[in-house]
Design a protein around this motif. Sequence first.
Motif, short mmCIF file in Angstrom:
data_model
loop_
_atom_site.label_atom_id
_atom_site.label_comp_id
_atom_site.label_asym_id
_atom_site.label_seq_id
_atom_site.Cartn_x
_atom_site.Cartn_y
_atom_site.Cartn_z
N ALA A 159 -17.31 -15.08 -38.88
CA ALA A 159 -16.62 -15.20 -37.59
C ALA A 159 -17.27 -14.33 -36.53
O ALA A 159 -17.38 -14.72 -35.36
CB ALA A 159 -15.15 -14.81 -37.76
N SER A 160 -17.75 -13.17 -36.93
CA SER A 160 -18.42 -12.26 -36.00
C SER A 160 -19.71 -12.89 -35.46
O SER A 160 -20.00 -12.80 -34.27
CB SER A 160 -18.73 -10.94 -36.70
OG SER A 160 -19.43 -10.08 -35.84
N GLY A 193 -21.25 -17.34 -29.35
CA GLY A 193 -20.48 -17.76 -28.18
C GLY A 193 -20.75 -16.89 -26.97
O GLY A 193 -20.89 -17.38 -25.85
N VAL A 194 -20.85 -15.58 -27.20
CA VAL A 194 -21.12 -14.65 -26.11
C VAL A 194 -22.50 -14.90 -25.51
O VAL A 194 -22.68 -14.92 -24.29
CB VAL A 194 -21.01 -13.19 -26.60
CG1 VAL A 194 -21.52 -12.21 -25.55
CG2 VAL A 194 -19.57 -12.86 -26.97
N HIS A 227 -21.00 -6.81 -33.51
CA HIS A 227 -21.72 -8.09 -33.54
C HIS A 227 -23.18 -7.88 -33.91
O HIS A 227 -23.74 -8.61 -34.75
CB HIS A 227 -21.66 -8.77 -32.16
CG HIS A 227 -20.32 -9.31 -31.79
ND1 HIS A 227 -19.77 -9.16 -30.53
CD2 HIS A 227 -19.40 -10.02 -32.51
CE1 HIS A 227 -18.59 -9.74 -30.48
NE2 HIS A 227 -18.34 -10.27 -31.67
N ASN A 252 -19.37 -11.06 -20.18
CA ASN A 252 -18.94 -10.83 -21.55
C ASN A 252 -20.14 -10.37 -22.37
O ASN A 252 -21.14 -11.09 -22.50
CB ASN A 252 -18.35 -12.12 -22.13
CG ASN A 252 -17.58 -11.86 -23.41
OD1 ASN A 252 -17.30 -10.71 -23.74
ND2 ASN A 252 -17.24 -12.92 -24.13
N LYS A 261 -20.32 -16.07 -35.26
CA LYS A 261 -19.88 -17.17 -34.38
C LYS A 261 -19.51 -16.63 -33.00
O LYS A 261 -19.86 -17.21 -31.96
CB LYS A 261 -18.68 -17.88 -35.00
CG LYS A 261 -19.02 -19.05 -35.90
CD LYS A 261 -19.51 -20.23 -35.09
CE LYS A 261 -19.54 -21.50 -35.92
NZ LYS A 261 -20.11 -22.62 -35.12
N GLU A 262 -18.79 -15.50 -32.98
CA GLU A 262 -18.42 -14.88 -31.71
C GLU A 262 -19.66 -14.48 -30.92
O GLU A 262 -19.73 -14.66 -29.71
CB GLU A 262 -17.55 -13.65 -31.97
CG GLU A 262 -16.16 -13.95 -32.48
CD GLU A 262 -15.42 -12.67 -32.86
OE1 GLU A 262 -15.95 -11.57 -32.57
OE2 GLU A 262 -14.31 -12.76 -33.44
N LEU A 263 -20.64 -13.90 -31.61
CA LEU A 263 -21.87 -13.48 -30.95
C LEU A 263 -22.60 -14.67 -30.37
O LEU A 263 -23.12 -14.60 -29.24
CB LEU A 263 -22.76 -12.73 -31.94
CG LEU A 263 -24.10 -12.22 -31.40
CD1 LEU A 263 -23.89 -11.26 -30.23
CD2 LEU A 263 -24.89 -11.54 -32.51
N THR A 307 -15.04 -12.64 -42.32
CA THR A 307 -15.08 -11.78 -41.14
C THR A 307 -16.48 -11.74 -40.54
O THR A 307 -16.65 -11.83 -39.32
CB THR A 307 -14.64 -10.35 -41.51
OG1 THR A 307 -13.29 -10.37 -41.95
CG2 THR A 307 -14.76 -9.41 -40.31
N PRO A 337 -21.97 -8.58 -25.98
CA PRO A 337 -21.78 -8.40 -27.43
C PRO A 337 -21.45 -6.96 -27.76
O PRO A 337 -21.86 -6.03 -27.05
CB PRO A 337 -23.13 -8.82 -28.02
CG PRO A 337 -24.11 -8.63 -26.92
CD PRO A 337 -23.37 -8.92 -25.64
#
Length: 306
Positions: A37-38, A44-45, A8, A2, A40-42, A34, A4
């Motif tokens: 959240a982006s 996580g990745v 991100h 996975n 946070k996603e990064l 937004t 980024p």
Amino acid sequence: MNLPSLRHLRHLTALHDHGHFGRAAEACHVTQSTLSASIKELEGVLETTLVDRSKRRVVTPVGIETVERARRIVKEVEDLVSFTTASREPLSGTVRMGTIPTVGPFLLPRVLPGLRESYRRLKLYLVEDLTDRLIDLLQRGQLDVVLLALPYDCGAVETLILFEDSFVVGLPREHLLAKETRVKAQHLWREDLLLLKDGHCLRDHALAACRLADRRVTEGFEATSLPTLVQMVDNGLGITLLPTLAVNAGLLLGTDLVTRPLLSHDAVRKIGLVWRRGTGRRDEFRLLAKELMERAKLKSKPAAQS
């Protein structure tokens, strides 16, 4: 695996640059939620914490290193797109150019209209600042090229010299040195020589031109721009050294000042275009430099002395 996304990476660099979620979101044209959240996603990745939200939401040490890597990745992708665009049509994409206050205002109005006429799809964005800050932006990938005066230590860059810009002595018409055809550098040592403030490379070039190792003789009155410097001389506060480029662009209009050539081996600065070494847009930037060089030659003329 996975990985980024560019989105991100852009959001992370914006957060680092603006130091605030709201301002970073505005710069990215997204909502604050937004962008949050982006990030946070990064995290996580990458399986690491990039932002310490308990301390004014500052980027962590790992995050800072990630930002610099992310900036390079985004820039490389942007260069890839620009390279493929340029391969179809040279100088048809976006170029972010930095320029210094003692060059840009006096050269660009002469050369850009013709450049825009020849390359209608070129989007040239300009940033004016002092040399050290422009070079920092260049190395960080926030600028593509810098138009500046040399010599200057720019680090890992490629350089193409456009032309030489000689210094002339600017002084009141009634000054004793105005009677001279040429002014020797040593004649300036006993004068009140006015220069730009520290941080302007023109100051260092002027000091080298008149071989003034002792800068104390220039202290007391310093200007932040060439127009201010000229006004100080016009008000009888001293004399100065001026680049011919600025004089030919009308810098002395409305004053009672005259110019005389400076007799010195170092009475010249070199105007050049620099870009990061290894960029995929090297050929495009060389073309831009050559276009600026040719257009500057067509518009050049000897400095009026009066």
